[in-house]
Design a protein around this motif. Sequence first.
Motif, short mmCIF file in Angstrom:
data_model
loop_
_atom_site.label_atom_id
_atom_site.label_comp_id
_atom_site.label_asym_id
_atom_site.label_seq_id
_atom_site.Cartn_x
_atom_site.Cartn_y
_atom_site.Cartn_z
N UNK A 1 -32.76 2.63 50.62
CA UNK A 1 -32.96 3.40 51.89
C UNK A 1 -34.53 2.16 52.66
N UNK A 2 -35.17 1.29 51.73
CA UNK A 2 -36.01 0.63 52.20
C UNK A 2 -35.27 -0.55 52.34
N UNK A 3 -33.40 -1.14 51.75
CA UNK A 3 -32.30 -2.51 52.14
C UNK A 3 -32.93 -3.63 51.96
N UNK A 4 -34.06 -3.80 50.64
CA UNK A 4 -34.43 -5.60 50.66
C UNK A 4 -33.51 -6.11 49.87
N UNK A 5 -33.23 -7.45 49.70
CA UNK A 5 -32.14 -8.09 49.40
C UNK A 5 -32.56 -8.38 47.87
N UNK A 6 -33.70 -7.83 47.02
CA UNK A 6 -33.89 -7.88 46.23
C UNK A 6 -34.62 -6.62 45.13
N UNK A 7 -33.82 -6.49 44.13
CA UNK A 7 -35.24 -4.74 43.75
C UNK A 7 -35.23 -5.51 42.32
N UNK A 8 -36.31 -5.10 42.02
CA UNK A 8 -37.01 -5.40 40.49
C UNK A 8 -37.22 -4.36 39.58
N UNK A 9 -36.61 -4.11 38.37
CA UNK A 9 -36.82 -2.88 38.07
C UNK A 9 -37.79 -2.96 36.92
N UNK A 10 -38.55 -2.25 36.55
CA UNK A 10 -40.09 -2.36 35.45
C UNK A 10 -40.19 -0.81 35.55
N UNK A 11 -39.09 -0.79 34.35
CA UNK A 11 -38.95 0.88 33.33
C UNK A 11 -39.66 1.04 32.52
N UNK A 12 -40.75 2.12 32.46
CA UNK A 12 -41.51 1.78 31.89
C UNK A 12 -41.26 2.76 30.37
N UNK A 13 -40.22 3.29 30.50
CA UNK A 13 -40.15 4.60 29.73
C UNK A 13 -39.78 4.21 28.31
N UNK A 14 -39.61 3.18 27.86
CA UNK A 14 -39.07 2.76 26.53
C UNK A 14 -40.29 1.38 26.56
#
Length: 260
Positions: A26-39
């Motif tokens: 929904x925010x619609x930015x061109x670039x999405x960076x994931x920081x998955x803390x789960x592991x």
Amino acid sequence: MPSKTHLIYFSPTKTTKKIVEGIAAGLGSGEIEHYDLTRMEHGLDLRLSDGVAVIGVPVYAGRVPEVCLERMKNLSAAGVPALLVALYGNREFEDALVELRDLAICKGFSVIAAGAFIGEHSYSTGAQPIAVNRPDESDLRKAREFGAAIAKRMEKNSRLETPAMPGNVPYRERLPLGGIAPETDRDRCNLCGACVEVCPTFVIAATDEVTTEAENCILCCACVKDCPEGARALNHPVVEGRREMLIKNCSKRREPELFF
Ligand SMILES: Cc1cc2nc3c(=O)[nH]c(=O)nc-3n(C[C@H](O)[C@H](O)[C@H](O)COP(=O)(O)O)c2cc1C
């Protein structure tokens, strides 16, 4: 729309992840960076200075799980705007959102919006379903609309205020987890190691049998939900009692609540 979205989340059974991804869409930015803390055993070592952040955590006993605090210990931001998500299992989110707000502010984020969303409860089973299959399409649509509404507001006003949100300070006391853990049915287990691969606290080992170090189990049930053989189950009497209470008192559908 923001140039870059940073998704920071802890999500053993992936419901929190689905919501933060919906918000990012929904925010619609061109670039999405994931920081998955789960592991991320040693946590996230990061200083953010651009874009917008979406920070999502599950609610454990009305609080932010301690493991999330540990994994965000070395995270900081230089005034980066943040949207917060507390994901709960259709009971209550209590003080989790204000705790996450305080944590985010303390790390240098500028909190501009927050939401409490619902996900399938970690203790949900086929026989005793609790918020089963949530977030569903309606929840995900609300997540996307929430992101889009915030993107619009950011365009109009670059200095959005931190909204009021429910919850108490001081936060409610943490409940001890009590050294309980899911168990393995040896007849069903084929030692594939899927449980080892998903455990966020690295307490499961599979050699010639599966062993679980219960003291450090957080009861997230990722191993139960991801076991392809259905060999893991959390049937401790304390959890059985909790399940019955949840089914009796918390079966009425809750809807996402948004604060901005
Ligand atoms: C130890 C523990 C405590 C929990 N406490 C709550 C709670 O207080 N309120 C609630 O509604 N759900 C509670 N839940 C359910 C989780 O918030 C819910 O399952 C969430 O979807 C898990 O997020 P994830 O899919 O990203 O792992 C609890 C789950 C666990 C494992």
